[in-house]
Design a protein around this motif. Structure first.
Motif, short mmCIF file in Angstrom:
data_model
loop_
_atom_site.label_atom_id
_atom_site.label_comp_id
_atom_site.label_asym_id
_atom_site.label_seq_id
_atom_site.Cartn_x
_atom_site.Cartn_y
_atom_site.Cartn_z
N GLY A 1 0.23 1.52 -18.26
CA GLY A 1 -1.05 0.47 -18.32
C GLY A 1 -0.66 -0.80 -17.78
O GLY A 1 0.63 -1.09 -17.37
N LYS A 2 -1.50 -1.66 -17.64
CA LYS A 2 -1.32 -3.06 -16.88
C LYS A 2 -0.28 -4.00 -17.82
O LYS A 2 -0.42 -4.00 -19.09
N PRO A 3 0.69 -4.56 -17.00
CA PRO A 3 1.64 -5.26 -17.89
C PRO A 3 1.32 -6.72 -18.17
O PRO A 3 -0.05 -7.26 -17.83
N TYR A 4 1.66 -7.39 -19.31
CA TYR A 4 1.16 -8.70 -19.45
C TYR A 4 1.65 -9.62 -18.54
O TYR A 4 2.63 -9.29 -17.65
N SER B 1 5.19 -7.03 5.79
CA SER B 1 4.58 -7.81 6.47
C SER B 1 3.71 -7.19 7.40
O SER B 1 2.58 -7.89 7.81
N ARG B 2 3.82 -5.96 7.68
CA ARG B 2 2.89 -5.08 8.63
C ARG B 2 1.30 -4.86 7.97
O ARG B 2 0.32 -5.09 8.47
N SER B 3 1.51 -4.61 6.72
CA SER B 3 0.04 -4.12 6.04
C SER B 3 -0.34 -5.37 5.46
O SER B 3 0.20 -6.38 5.08
N SER B 4 -1.82 -5.31 5.07
CA SER B 4 -2.24 -6.52 4.72
C SER B 4 -2.03 -6.83 3.48
O SER B 4 -1.68 -8.04 3.18
N SER B 5 -1.92 -5.99 2.30
CA SER B 5 -1.72 -6.50 1.03
C SER B 5 -0.57 -5.70 0.18
O SER B 5 -0.77 -5.69 -1.07
N HIS B 6 0.23 -4.77 0.97
CA HIS B 6 0.92 -3.85 0.02
C HIS B 6 2.17 -4.80 -0.36
O HIS B 6 2.95 -5.29 0.45
N MET B 7 2.45 -4.46 -1.70
CA MET B 7 3.77 -5.15 -2.11
C MET B 7 4.41 -3.97 -3.22
O MET B 7 3.81 -3.20 -3.80
N ASP B 8 5.67 -3.80 -3.20
CA ASP B 8 6.29 -3.23 -4.22
C ASP B 8 7.17 -4.14 -5.13
O ASP B 8 7.54 -5.28 -4.56
N MET B 9 7.72 -3.68 -6.30
CA MET B 9 8.57 -4.46 -7.18
C MET B 9 9.70 -3.60 -7.21
O MET B 9 9.85 -2.44 -7.73
N LEU B 10 10.93 -4.14 -6.49
CA LEU B 10 12.07 -3.32 -6.48
C LEU B 10 13.09 -3.96 -7.23
O LEU B 10 13.19 -5.13 -7.65
N LYS B 11 14.01 -2.70 -7.80
CA LYS B 11 14.92 -3.32 -8.82
C LYS B 11 15.90 -4.31 -8.11
O LYS B 11 16.61 -3.79 -7.13
N LEU B 12 16.31 -5.37 -8.94
CA LEU B 12 17.50 -5.93 -8.55
C LEU B 12 18.64 -5.71 -9.44
O LEU B 12 18.51 -5.83 -10.85
N ASP C 1 -2.94 -9.07 -6.79
CA ASP C 1 -4.37 -8.34 -7.31
C ASP C 1 -4.34 -6.67 -6.95
O ASP C 1 -4.50 -6.13 -7.74
N THR C 2 -3.66 -6.63 -5.80
CA THR C 2 -3.55 -5.05 -5.40
C THR C 2 -2.68 -4.21 -6.07
O THR C 2 -2.85 -3.29 -6.68
N TYR C 3 -1.45 -5.02 -6.39
CA TYR C 3 -0.14 -4.70 -7.19
C TYR C 3 -0.73 -4.17 -8.54
O TYR C 3 -0.43 -3.13 -9.10
N LEU C 4 -1.36 -5.21 -9.09
CA LEU C 4 -1.94 -5.13 -10.70
C LEU C 4 -3.03 -3.90 -10.90
O LEU C 4 -3.16 -3.37 -11.65
N GLU C 5 -3.77 -3.79 -9.85
CA GLU C 5 -4.64 -2.72 -9.74
C GLU C 5 -3.64 -1.31 -9.60
O GLU C 5 -4.12 -0.29 -10.46
N ARG C 6 -2.74 -1.17 -9.18
CA ARG C 6 -2.03 -0.09 -9.13
C ARG C 6 -1.38 0.07 -10.41
O ARG C 6 -0.99 1.30 -11.10
N CYS C 7 -0.83 -1.07 -11.09
CA CYS C 7 -0.32 -0.94 -12.47
C CYS C 7 -1.32 -0.38 -13.28
O CYS C 7 -0.80 0.55 -14.33
N THR C 8 -2.44 -0.45 -13.31
CA THR C 8 -3.49 -0.11 -14.20
C THR C 8 -3.34 1.55 -14.26
O THR C 8 -3.74 2.29 -15.09
#
Length: 201
Positions: free
Chosen positions: A166-169, A83-94, A154-161
């Motif tokens: 590489g970039k996921p489907y 919430s604090r940063s503009s566009s940072h997201m992580d994908m965390l294991k459930l 968009d930012t997360y997919l950039e990190r994935c590359t």
């Protein structure tokens, strides 16, 4: 740029209006159709590590998908938006369905791991992702996506590359009311590989 922003804002309002007119039963009906399309998809069958969004009220329901991910023995990752940063997201294991039900609620009324929960694996810190299921407000048939304007995906997919895998489907899940003739985009908007919706073949 101002014209593009204004065009996106107008389209967001229009799509929100169309989706808000749907009954819960209709959203549920379309969600099950889209889920079944996904379960038959070869990319879903072959993926081992999948990121799934926890749906808000105006998005395709993903709970049946998450159940199937665990039943199929795949690794499930979910977004944690900062919430604090503009566009940072992580994908965390459930870890399980029960795990999902105990996650704290955000101000958007969706569950996500707490910001001080460092016990979970972040997808890109390990084996990357094979498939990301994408939310969005609107889509066109060319794979353009209209998000909520924060740029998280968009930012997360950039990190994935930059990850070794590489970039996921990417597959977007949509109500047919979210389809548009044309989404206005700029160079920062990432194309989606495929969009599933009722009537899509």
């Amino acid at each position: 740029m101002a014209a593009l922003r204004a065009a996106k804002q107008a389209l967001r309002r229009e799509i929100k209006r169309r989706v808000a007119a749907l009954s819960d039963e209709e959203k549920q009906r379309q969600s099950l159709i889209v889920s079944q399309q996904l379960f038959r998809h070869p990319k879903y069958a072959s993926c081992k590590r999948i990121a799934v969004f926890l749906s808000m009220d105006d998005e395709v329901r993903t709970v049946e998908i998450i159940k199937d991910v665990f039943k199929s023995g795949k690794s499930c990752f979910i977004p944690r938006y900062e919430s604090r940063s503009s566009s940072h997201m992580d994908m965390l294991k459930l870890n399980s369905l029960q795990d999902m039900e105990t996650l704290p609620l955000t101000s958007w009324n969706i569950r996500q791991p707490a910001e001080d929960d460092d016990s979970r694996e972040e997808a890109l810190a390990a084996g990357g992702l094979d498939l990301i299921l994408m939310p969005g407000l609107g889509f066109d048939r060319l794979g353009n996506r209209l998000g909520r304007g924060k740029g998280f995906y968009d930012t997360y997919l950039e990190r994935c590359t930059r990850h070794a895998k590489g970039k996921p489907y990417t597959i977007a899940l949509a109500f047919k009311e979210q389809l548009c003739q044309e989404i206005p985009v700029d160079e920062n908007d990432v194309l989606i590989d495929e969009i599933l919706y009722e009537g899509h073949e």
